[in-house]
Design an enzyme around this catalytic site. Structure first.
Site, short mmCIF file in Angstrom:
data_model
loop_
_atom_site.label_atom_id
_atom_site.label_comp_id
_atom_site.label_asym_id
_atom_site.label_seq_id
_atom_site.Cartn_x
_atom_site.Cartn_y
_atom_site.Cartn_z
N ASP A 35 1.46 -1.32 0.10
CA ASP A 35 -0.27 0.49 0.12
C ASP A 35 0.84 1.75 0.17
O ASP A 35 2.05 1.00 0.32
CB ASP A 35 -1.08 0.04 1.42
CG ASP A 35 -2.19 0.76 1.35
OD1 ASP A 35 -2.12 1.82 0.93
OD2 ASP A 35 -3.39 -0.09 1.09
N TYR A 149 -12.42 7.27 -12.23
CA TYR A 149 -12.70 6.17 -11.13
C TYR A 149 -12.95 4.77 -12.28
O TYR A 149 -12.76 3.84 -12.52
CB TYR A 149 -13.48 5.88 -10.36
CG TYR A 149 -13.95 4.72 -9.11
CD1 TYR A 149 -12.22 4.17 -8.64
CD2 TYR A 149 -14.41 4.77 -9.36
CE1 TYR A 149 -12.87 3.26 -7.91
CE2 TYR A 149 -14.95 3.53 -7.96
CZ TYR A 149 -13.64 2.79 -8.02
OH TYR A 149 -14.09 2.06 -6.63
N TYR A 163 -4.97 -10.49 -20.33
CA TYR A 163 -4.19 -11.41 -19.56
C TYR A 163 -4.53 -12.49 -19.75
O TYR A 163 -4.23 -13.24 -19.58
CB TYR A 163 -3.51 -10.89 -18.48
CG TYR A 163 -2.13 -10.07 -17.83
CD1 TYR A 163 -2.56 -8.90 -19.19
CD2 TYR A 163 -0.98 -10.31 -17.52
CE1 TYR A 163 -1.02 -8.31 -18.73
CE2 TYR A 163 -0.42 -9.57 -18.15
CZ TYR A 163 -0.22 -8.53 -18.69
OH TYR A 163 0.75 -8.10 -18.60
N THR A 179 -20.52 -0.68 -0.14
CA THR A 179 -19.24 -1.71 1.18
C THR A 179 -19.49 -0.70 2.51
O THR A 179 -18.84 0.02 1.56
CB THR A 179 -18.56 -2.54 0.99
OG1 THR A 179 -19.08 -3.61 -0.28
CG2 THR A 179 -18.12 -3.20 1.93
#
Ligand code: UDP
Length: 311
Positions: A35, A149, A163, A179
């Site tokens: 992070d 976003y 991929y 959430t």
């Protein structure tokens, strides 16, 4: 997922990421949390530092991700996710969704690891189909303020599928709907922490627009369970995870006031640009393929979240 495997969790110090780290530790994994702390916080994971199988790497995943040793799973959760945050950091949001996803995929490819992308209900934009099934292609304003976003996550989904198709990487895409729960930042800007903070301080609750717009709120524990189930089954196409119980923002405001026994009133502020008018996941796919459904209803989840915020 079997035990004693290594999981890399990008965005592991964030709200959802830290709950994933905790769950992975409980399940016996070795966890590498990555992070850059732009919106995440060490506070969210400090209780894990003392554990032998947990390590933290402060790193911006838009740069090459260097992890020593074997890696079995890469869970890519790094990104600002609150509208306030991605309005503040639009370029970082675009970079982590594009360059960051590319690097996380590269890591998974190099290590022959399974890869899971945290995508979002925002890929549906301001949806014209309700509720939203995974087959809906969405209604996104690419040049609007939320475009950074939405489009970053849409690109992230596209490169993940590439991929999978080209490099045969074993990939998963979870589209996460609203959430909430412990460890959201009190000033994160999203509606649940905003309302709870305001109610706990007997301040007016700020409803944007008329409060007729809807959201469907999923408690964090339910989401984490769904994500771990998704890792275990082979579904490479996107899967929605969220609670299909839909509320207007006005209903949410009244419920938060009631549950926190607040003396707050409700005030109205302008509706932000491109704020989706309605949102509710169609979760038939997750129900069928993951045998998953949310268990914590809004009232119970809010009570748990209010009690966490007040302590
Ligand atoms: N909202 C609100 N008051 C607030 C914060 C948010 O009325 O103090 C509204 C916002 O306009 C949106 C909904 O609540 O319609 C959910 O906003 P949030 O920022 O949580 O996330 P979104 O679902 O829009 O990504």
């Amino acid at each position: 997922m079997s035990k004693h495997k290594t999981i890399v969790i990008t965005g592991g110090a964030g709200f959802i990421g830290s709950h994933l780290c905790e769950r992975a530790m409980r399940d016996g994994f070795k966890v590498v949390c990555v992070d850059n702390l732009i919106t995440g916080s060490l506070k969210n994971i400090k209780h894990l530092f003392v554990q032998r199988n947990f390590s933290f790497k402060k790193h911006n995943v838009t740069k090459y991700i260097d992890i020593k040793g074997k890696v079995d799973y890469v869970l890519h959760f790094a990104s600002p996710a609150s509208p306030d945050d991605y309005l503040k950091f639009p370029i970082q949001t675009l970079k982590v969704g594009s360059l960051g996803t590319h690097n996380a995929l590269g890591l998974a490819k190099e290590k022959k690891a399974k890869f899971l992308l945290a995508s979002t209900s925002e890929v549906y934009g301001d949806p014209l189909i309700h509720p939203q099934p995974e087959t809906y292609w969405g209604h996104v304003n690419s040049v609007g303020v939320r475009g950074c976003y939405d489009e970053a996550k849409r690109f992230a989904e596209a490169i993940t599928m590439a991929y999978h198709r080209v490099h045969k990487l074993d990939t998963r895409i979870v589209r996460i709907f609203n959430t909430y729960g412990a460890r959201m930042r009190i000033n994160d800007g999203r509606v649940v922490p905003n309302f709870i903070f305001q109610a706990l301080n007997n301040k007016p609750l700020t409803v944007y627009g008329k409060g007729a717009q809807t959201r469907s709120f999923c408690f964090i524990d339910d989401l984490v369970e769904g994500i771990f189930r998704l890792m275990r089954v082979k579904i490479n196409q996107p899967v929605n995870l969220g609670n299909p119980h839909e509320f207007s923002i006005m209903q949410l405001a009244k419920l938060v006031i009631k549950l926190s026994s607040a003396k707050s009133r409700i005030i109205f502020k302008p509706l932000p640009q491109d704020d989706p008018r309605q949102r509710k996941p169609d979760i038939q796919k997750a129900r069928k393929l993951l045998k998953w459904k949310p268990r914590v209803e809004l009232e119970e989840g809010l009570l748990r979240t209010i009690s966490w915020f007040s302590s």
